[in-house]
Design a protein around this motif. Structure first.
Motif, PDB file in Angstrom:
ATOM      1  N   LEU A  82      16.771  40.945 -14.088  1.00 14.73           N
ATOM      2  CA  LEU A  82      15.660  41.700 -14.694  1.00 14.73           C
ATOM      3  C   LEU A  82      14.882  42.472 -13.638  1.00 14.73           C
ATOM      4  O   LEU A  82      14.449  43.607 -13.878  1.00 14.73           O
ATOM      5  CB  LEU A  82      14.732  40.744 -15.459  1.00 14.73           C
ATOM      6  N   LEU A  83      14.732  41.858 -12.465  1.00 12.94           N
ATOM      7  CA  LEU A  83      14.003  42.544 -11.389  1.00 12.94           C
ATOM      8  C   LEU A  83      14.820  43.731 -10.869  1.00 12.94           C
ATOM      9  O   LEU A  83      14.287  44.824 -10.659  1.00 12.94           O
ATOM     10  CB  LEU A  83      13.719  41.531 -10.270  1.00 12.94           C
ATOM     11  N   ALA A  84      16.115  43.522 -10.679  1.00 14.12           N
ATOM     12  CA  ALA A  84      16.960  44.604 -10.148  1.00 14.12           C
ATOM     13  C   ALA A  84      17.144  45.724 -11.176  1.00 14.12           C
ATOM     14  O   ALA A  84      17.308  46.885 -10.808  1.00 14.12           O
ATOM     15  CB  ALA A  84      18.320  44.048  -9.729  1.00 14.12           C
TER      16      ALA A  84
ATOM     17  N   PHE B 107       6.041  40.306 -13.867  1.00  7.45           N
ATOM     18  CA  PHE B 107       6.198  39.146 -14.756  1.00  7.45           C
ATOM     19  C   PHE B 107       6.430  37.842 -13.998  1.00  7.45           C
ATOM     20  O   PHE B 107       5.840  36.814 -14.320  1.00  7.45           O
ATOM     21  CB  PHE B 107       7.374  39.411 -15.705  1.00  7.45           C
ATOM     22  N   PHE B 108       7.308  37.881 -12.991  1.00 12.01           N
ATOM     23  CA  PHE B 108       7.666  36.654 -12.269  1.00 12.01           C
ATOM     24  C   PHE B 108       6.647  36.441 -11.150  1.00 12.01           C
ATOM     25  O   PHE B 108       6.668  37.144 -10.146  1.00 12.01           O
ATOM     26  CB  PHE B 108       9.087  36.764 -11.711  1.00 12.01           C
ATOM     27  N   THR B 109       5.766  35.464 -11.338  1.00 12.87           N
ATOM     28  CA  THR B 109       4.616  35.366 -10.427  1.00 12.87           C
ATOM     29  C   THR B 109       4.712  34.191  -9.446  1.00 12.87           C
ATOM     30  O   THR B 109       3.853  34.053  -8.590  1.00 12.87           O
ATOM     31  CB  THR B 109       3.309  35.246 -11.231  1.00 12.87           C
ATOM     32  N   GLY B 110       5.733  33.360  -9.556  1.00 18.44           N
ATOM     33  CA  GLY B 110       5.867  32.228  -8.629  1.00 18.44           C
ATOM     34  C   GLY B 110       6.875  31.236  -9.163  1.00 18.44           C
ATOM     35  O   GLY B 110       7.567  31.507 -10.143  1.00 18.44           O
TER      36      GLY B 110
ATOM     37  N   ALA C  29       3.732  35.765 -15.981  1.00 22.05           N
ATOM     38  CA  ALA C  29       2.495  36.405 -16.433  1.00 22.05           C
ATOM     39  C   ALA C  29       2.189  36.090 -17.897  1.00 22.05           C
ATOM     40  O   ALA C  29       1.190  36.570 -18.429  1.00 22.05           O
ATOM     41  CB  ALA C  29       2.620  37.920 -16.247  1.00 22.05           C
ATOM     42  N   LEU C  30       3.027  35.277 -18.562  1.00 20.93           N
ATOM     43  CA  LEU C  30       2.798  34.962 -19.979  1.00 20.93           C
ATOM     44  C   LEU C  30       1.485  34.216 -20.176  1.00 20.93           C
ATOM     45  O   LEU C  30       1.180  33.287 -19.434  1.00 20.93           O
ATOM     46  CB  LEU C  30       3.930  34.073 -20.517  1.00 20.93           C
ATOM     47  N   GLN C  31       0.742  34.624 -21.203  1.00 21.50           N
ATOM     48  CA  GLN C  31      -0.468  33.880 -21.589  1.00 21.50           C
ATOM     49  C   GLN C  31      -0.046  32.694 -22.461  1.00 21.50           C
ATOM     50  O   GLN C  31       1.110  32.587 -22.844  1.00 21.50           O
ATOM     51  CB  GLN C  31      -1.416  34.783 -22.378  1.00 21.50           C
TER      52      GLN C  31
END
Ligand SMILES: Cc1cc2nc3c(=O)[nH]c(=O)nc-3n(C[C@H](O)[C@H](O)[C@H](O)COP(=O)(O)OP(=O)(O)OC[C@H]3O[C@@H](n4cnc5c(N)ncnc54)[C@H](O)[C@@H]3O)c2cc1C
Length: 264
Positions: free
Chosen positions: A125-127, A144-147, A152-154
């Motif tokens: 997804l990142l690429a 979106f991918f934060t760690g 980042a989903l609520q």
């Protein structure tokens, strides 16, 4: 034993409403969540099953524009002839996930929401500069991918679909853990017609999936495995565990990237 309420909505709206219970969780393939519950590492009050919502399933390909419903299984991604014609790399990636049982049950939405640092889809997804479509908004993969296991989903936010434009060339190669088949290091490379290149790495980053700017710059100038010969990968931000040291993973990043470019 502990009590869990099971809900089986047939629409996205109903699912989001049911998820509003205090300690509830969406259930997709259950390949991660059920195992976590069995180990008593999670004890949700309510499970909201997403597997019976038709609009969350399926793949559509319109020219280069691709949309994959969140509850689409890895098997369905791997075996879609339409998708294979537009972006074979993502089908190959899905085919390499776990074993047949995991591929028939596990879903792209569940994998992306879970954001396991060794999962395959986050690199794709990142690429691919994909967009994660939720019931409330659209989030670029880069945001979106934060760690590790963080996104980042609520709280009650649901992934509805993944969208992206098929690149001119792409491939994913992973060095799999022989026991789990998760990536000890996996690299997804993608090249656009305008020359833009993205290289995303999973299974190696100390903070989860990441892009490698040095490799992207080298490949934008020369799309060939040889272009990566002079690139060094800094092990200081990489994971070190019982499976492999950071230095070993740094070498794997380069080797997997070269193989991916050759395969693309
Ligand atoms: C033996 C084994 C081997 C595996 N090997 C690999 C591998 O090689 N590569 C790889 O990438 N993965 C691998 N996996 C993980 C697999 O891909 C799972 O399918 C994935 O992690 C979770 O997907 P799921 O659909 O089962 O989600 P679930 O387990 O049902 O849910 C996981 C999490 O995501 C949340 N969630 C689910 N769907 C949504 C949604 N639409 N919106 C918001 N939140 C949602 C759930 O609430 C939960 O927190 C493996 C798993 C197993 C058991």
């Amino acid at each position: 034993m502990y009590a869990t309420n099971y809900h089986r909505p047939s629409s996205i709206q109903d699912a989001v409403r049911m998820k509003s219970a205090d300690d509830s969780k969406y259930l997709a393939g259950g390949m991660t969540l059920i195992a976590t519950m069995k180990q008593r590492l999670a004890a949700p009050s309510d499970l909201v099953d997403l597997r019976h919502i038709p609009s969350l399933k399926g793949i559509s390909v319109d020219g280069t524009s691709i949309r994959i419903g969140a509850a689409t299984t890895h098997y369905d991604v791997a075996s879609s002839t339409e998708l294979k014609a537009a972006c074979p790399a993502i089908c190959d990636l899905a085919h390499g996930i776990g074993d047949p049982h995991v591929r028939h049950m596990g879903t792209i939405g569940g994998s992306v929401a879970n954001n396991d640092p060794a999962a395959d889809y986050p690199a794709a997804l990142l690429a691919l500069d994909a967009v994660i479509v939720t019931d409330a908004r659209e989030i670029k993969a880069g945001d979106f991918f934060t760690g590790l296991f963080e996104t980042a989903l609520q709280d009650a936010e649901m992934i509805v679909a993944i969208t992206f434009d098929a690149p001119a060339k792409a491939a994913y190669v992973k060095f799999r853990n022989p026991a789990s088949r998760y990536a000890m290091t996996g690299v997804f490379v993608a090249r656009r017609d305008n020359g833009d290149v993205r290289v995303a790495v999973t299974g190696a980053g100390g903070n989860g999936v990441f892009r490698h700017a040095g490799m992207e710059a080298a490949l934008a100038l020369n799309w060939s495995p040889d272009a990566l010969a002079g690139i060094s990968v800094d092990p200081s931000d990489l994971m070190s565990d019982i499976h492999a040291s950071a230095e070993y993973r740094a070498n794997l990043v380069k080797v997997m990237a070269k193989r991916a470019v050759a395969a693309a």
